[in-house]
Enzyme design. Structure first.
Site, mmCIF file in Angstrom:
data_model
loop_
_atom_site.group_PDB
_atom_site.id
_atom_site.type_symbol
_atom_site.label_atom_id
_atom_site.label_comp_id
_atom_site.label_asym_id
_atom_site.label_seq_id
_atom_site.Cartn_x
_atom_site.Cartn_y
_atom_site.Cartn_z
ATOM 1 N N ASP A 151 -11.047 1.449 70.428
ATOM 2 C CA ASP A 151 -10.558 2.986 70.703
ATOM 3 C C ASP A 151 -10.924 3.947 69.383
ATOM 4 O O ASP A 151 -11.521 5.050 69.464
ATOM 5 C CB ASP A 151 -9.260 3.125 70.924
ATOM 6 C CG ASP A 151 -8.158 2.404 70.172
ATOM 7 O OD1 ASP A 151 -8.638 2.137 69.000
ATOM 8 O OD2 ASP A 151 -6.866 2.728 70.179
ATOM 9 N N ARG A 195 -5.312 4.178 63.310
ATOM 10 C CA ARG A 195 -6.651 4.531 62.967
ATOM 11 C C ARG A 195 -7.199 5.384 64.048
ATOM 12 O O ARG A 195 -8.257 6.273 63.460
ATOM 13 C CB ARG A 195 -7.538 3.242 62.968
ATOM 14 C CG ARG A 195 -8.793 3.249 61.898
ATOM 15 C CD ARG A 195 -9.154 1.804 61.730
ATOM 16 N NE ARG A 195 -8.123 1.424 60.756
ATOM 17 C CZ ARG A 195 -8.052 1.729 59.427
ATOM 18 N NH1 ARG A 195 -8.631 2.362 59.008
ATOM 19 N NH2 ARG A 195 -6.815 1.200 58.750
ATOM 20 N N ARG A 225 8.437 20.367 34.289
ATOM 21 C CA ARG A 225 9.534 21.278 34.909
ATOM 22 C C ARG A 225 10.549 20.489 35.971
ATOM 23 O O ARG A 225 11.570 20.720 35.912
ATOM 24 C CB ARG A 225 9.010 22.482 35.539
ATOM 25 C CG ARG A 225 8.254 23.462 34.520
ATOM 26 C CD ARG A 225 7.703 24.854 34.920
ATOM 27 N NE ARG A 225 7.084 24.757 36.341
ATOM 28 C CZ ARG A 225 5.617 24.442 36.269
ATOM 29 N NH1 ARG A 225 4.837 24.297 35.339
ATOM 30 N NH2 ARG A 225 5.188 24.322 37.351
ATOM 31 N N TYR A 226 9.828 19.905 36.774
ATOM 32 C CA TYR A 226 10.761 19.258 37.709
ATOM 33 C C TYR A 226 9.417 17.962 38.429
ATOM 34 O O TYR A 226 8.416 17.929 37.866
ATOM 35 C CB TYR A 226 11.141 19.945 38.859
ATOM 36 C CG TYR A 226 9.996 20.756 39.529
ATOM 37 C CD1 TYR A 226 9.404 20.393 40.570
ATOM 38 C CD2 TYR A 226 10.199 22.150 39.226
ATOM 39 C CE1 TYR A 226 8.575 21.321 41.082
ATOM 40 C CE2 TYR A 226 9.238 23.120 39.744
ATOM 41 C CZ TYR A 226 8.508 22.670 40.809
ATOM 42 O OH TYR A 226 7.924 23.793 41.429
ATOM 43 N N GLY A 250 -5.924 26.589 47.087
ATOM 44 C CA GLY A 250 -4.814 25.821 46.120
ATOM 45 C C GLY A 250 -4.933 24.385 45.993
ATOM 46 O O GLY A 250 -4.059 23.615 45.493
ATOM 47 N N GLY A 267 0.791 -1.234 0.088
ATOM 48 C CA GLY A 267 -0.046 -0.063 0.097
ATOM 49 C C GLY A 267 0.862 1.373 0.020
ATOM 50 O O GLY A 267 0.556 2.473 -0.663
ATOM 51 N N PHE A 321 -10.650 -2.578 59.045
ATOM 52 C CA PHE A 321 -11.294 -2.934 60.417
ATOM 53 C C PHE A 321 -10.694 -2.052 61.579
ATOM 54 O O PHE A 321 -9.388 -1.900 61.569
ATOM 55 C CB PHE A 321 -10.940 -4.437 60.711
ATOM 56 C CG PHE A 321 -10.082 -5.122 60.949
ATOM 57 C CD1 PHE A 321 -8.933 -4.782 61.675
ATOM 58 C CD2 PHE A 321 -9.606 -6.000 59.973
ATOM 59 C CE1 PHE A 321 -8.027 -5.531 61.998
ATOM 60 C CE2 PHE A 321 -8.333 -6.733 60.008
ATOM 61 C CZ PHE A 321 -7.459 -6.592 61.159
ATOM 62 N N HIS A 377 -3.013 17.181 47.930
ATOM 63 C CA HIS A 377 -1.821 15.955 48.101
ATOM 64 C C HIS A 377 -2.299 14.777 48.012
ATOM 65 O O HIS A 377 -2.371 13.931 48.577
ATOM 66 C CB HIS A 377 -1.273 16.461 49.535
ATOM 67 C CG HIS A 377 -0.766 17.790 49.591
ATOM 68 N ND1 HIS A 377 0.589 18.026 48.739
ATOM 69 C CD2 HIS A 377 -0.741 18.683 50.465
ATOM 70 C CE1 HIS A 377 0.849 19.243 49.077
ATOM 71 N NE2 HIS A 377 0.090 19.653 50.168
ATOM 72 N N THR A 383 9.705 -8.453 3.493
ATOM 73 C CA THR A 383 11.083 -7.768 3.614
ATOM 74 C C THR A 383 12.102 -8.728 4.323
ATOM 75 O O THR A 383 13.109 -8.072 4.526
ATOM 76 C CB THR A 383 10.749 -6.548 4.287
ATOM 77 O OG1 THR A 383 10.193 -6.996 5.695
ATOM 78 C CG2 THR A 383 9.893 -5.413 3.705
ATOM 79 N N LYS A 436 20.338 -0.606 14.827
ATOM 80 C CA LYS A 436 21.521 -1.273 15.358
ATOM 81 C C LYS A 436 22.728 -0.537 14.564
ATOM 82 O O LYS A 436 23.586 -0.144 15.082
ATOM 83 C CB LYS A 436 21.546 -2.700 14.936
ATOM 84 C CG LYS A 436 23.068 -3.248 15.570
ATOM 85 C CD LYS A 436 22.916 -4.753 15.184
ATOM 86 C CE LYS A 436 24.567 -5.264 15.859
ATOM 87 N NZ LYS A 436 24.403 -6.797 15.761
#
Length: 529
Positions: A483, A443, A218-219, A310, A39, A478, A281, A70, A140
């Site tokens: 507490d 927890r 950028r970083y 922010g 093609g 769980f 975050h 090929t 290569k």
């Protein structure tokens, strides 16, 4: 090897015909002989270019439905021969092998075929063999041969030839060789990953991952870290596929947080209710449903107004002008939504530092996938957390059962807890978070932090009591002791959702009964480290 290598003969065999005719014309204008196949040859000839078939060079026709065309010494010899090696040159002369100085190949569209859901046999037929073999050979021998595998490098090739009187520099060929090997590596990774899935191999002996550069950042997390953003070839709606309408380029942390926000808000079906998630975050500082997106945003904002400053805002519906006005009342880094009205875009345009992303759709939170994390000496690979709990899956374990309204808040809290870093505690009231405790080693500490934040917000808003009074609380895993549960009760929680499965479940259930709490077990946890 010399730095400059002349380009006299090119072999072109591409699946993607984009830019092919223009490239052929520019090469022919420089006197480059064009070899081609199938093609590609037809497309070039139809454009009036003089093209020689590879079959005429090899003496063998394309056969076996194009599987073999090929794979021949006259092709690979022309690509691999070292031009400054007398033995190689002698072998070429003896066997009638001509130099091939440029290889332009892009591969059968295997990844696209898989993405369309083609059957096994169709996918197999779209695995390219001759293309990768030629690419590897040419790359290569980049000391002499230029290898082009991406349409976007066509212009760079022509510019290189213009700058060097029809020759390419070693540095240019070397860079394209790296790109070429990355392409064949990614291609093989796609084939092996697909095959593992087709065979039902959850943990194949070898697994390969690949990506395509989308953005050099950028970083990284910090200014001293280099970073880049790569796409994995999937079309999952999200930050990788989104259109950015305004604002400076996204940072490493922006991308991470925006992904977290959009994956969370996708938990809520827009057909049922508008929803908003505000992330800071990678943790939610507020999530809410509402009759409108504006209401959802305001309810999410009221969970933790301090942390929302922010932050990243994700919406599960089209951003409109009213909601845009509300969002711009404070500084926001990124807003991501399936779409946005022209009015909303115009409002945001006044805030040049705010980034607006639209994705076209929400991701399907049930879609399977992998998460990958690097550790020293290896990779941790697991299925994505697509765990889902419905009301029918919940087991009431206390004397008091939740009301229907409490059940709705419990399930809402559970969806949010799935996206909060462990240990996670989430308080919810009226389909909005009112306290989030994330990423603590205990927890109990998460429960305390979430309650304390709710107290602080109540004071700031002039409320007589924190919104945790009468709330539903979710724990991602769980309660190992009573507490943490008792701390939630002290904060005013009236019902609890948790996985269960602790050795002390009976103690925790007894404590819940004594405190008058309703509690349900899910039988599933959502650790998120």
């Amino acid at each position: 090897m010399t730095d400059l290598s002349p380009l006299r003969r090119a072999l072109i065999s591409v699946s993607d015909k984009t830019g092919l005719v223009e490239l052929g014309q520019k090469l022919a204008a420089r006197g480059v002989e064009l070899l081609s196949t199938g093609g590609s040859a037809k497309t070039l000839r139809d454009a009036g270019l003089d093209v020689r078939d590879v079959a005429d060079v090899t003496g063998f026709p394309e056969m076996m439905d194009g599987r073999v065309k090929t794979l021949h010494p006259k092709v690979h010899g022309g690509l691999l021969a070292l031009r400054d090696n007398k033995g190689h040159v002698a072998a070429m002369e003896e066997h009638g092998i001509g130099n091939i100085d440029l290889l332009v190949v892009n591969l059968y569209p295997f990844e696209e075929t898989v993405a369309k859901g083609a059957d096994y046999d169709t996918c197999i037929e779209n695995i390219d063999i001759g293309g990768p073999a030629m690419i590897r050979a040419a790359a290569k021998n980049h000391g002499f041969v230029t290898t082009v595998v991406d349409v976007e490098d066509y212009d760079a090739l022509i510019a290189e030839l213009d700058a060097n009187d029809g020759q390419t520099t070693y540095a240019f060929r070397q860079r394209l060789a790296q790109i070429a090997y990355a392409r064949t590596g990614a291609y093989d990774a796609a084939v092996s990953t697909w095959m593992a899935g087709a065979l039902g191999e959850d943990a194949p002996r070898r697994r390969a991952f690949a990506g395509t550069i989308k953005q050099t950042l950028r970083y990284g997390e910090n200014p001293h870290q280099n970073a880049a953003f790569y796409t994995d070839g999937s079309e999952r709606p999200g930050v990788a596929t989104a259109a950015q309408h305004q604002g400076k380029e996204l940072s490493y942390n922006n991308i991470n947080d925006t992904d977290a926000a959009f994956e969370l808000v996708a938990e809520f079906d827009p057909a049922e209710s508008a929803a908003c998630a505000i992330i800071k975050h990678a943790n939610p500082c507020g999530v809410a449903k509402g009759a409108t997106l504006t209401e959802a945003y305001k309810n999410a904002f009221d969970c933790d107004r301090t942390s929302a400053f922010g932050g990243i805002v994700a919406l599960n519906g089209e951003l409109n002008g009213e909601t845009a006005e509300a969002i711009t009342e404070i500084f926001t880094e990124v807003v991501i939504a399936p779409s946005a009205t022209d009015e909303a875009k115009a409002i945001f345009a006044k805030k040049k530092n705010l980034r607006l992303l639209t994705t076209g759709a929400l991701p399907n939170v049930r879609d399977k996938g992998l998460t990958v994390r690097q550790v020293a000496g290896g990779l941790l690979v697991q299925d994505k957390d697509t765990g889902f709990i419905s009301m029918d899956d919940l087991k009431v374990v206390t004397k008091v059962a939740p009301t229907d309204e409490q059940m709705r808040d419990l399930l809402f809290a559970w969806k949010v807890a799935k996206h909060v870093k462990s240990n996670a505690i989430v308080y919810v009231k009226d389909q909005a978070t009112v306290g989030v405790g994330a990423g603590q080693m205990s927890r109990l500490d998460s429960a305390l932090i979430a309650a304390k934040k709710a107290e602080r917000m109540a004071e700031a808003m002039g409320l007589p009591a924190p919104l945790t009074k009468g709330s539903a609380v979710a724990s991602d895993a769980f309660f190992p002791f009573a507490d943490g549960l008792l701390e939630a009760a002290a904060a005013g929680a009236s019902c609890v959702i948790q996985p269960g499965g602790s050795m002390r479940d009976n103690e925790v259930i007894a404590a819940a009964d004594e405190a008058g709490l309703a509690m349900v077990f899910t039988g599933m946890r959502h650790f998120r480290h």
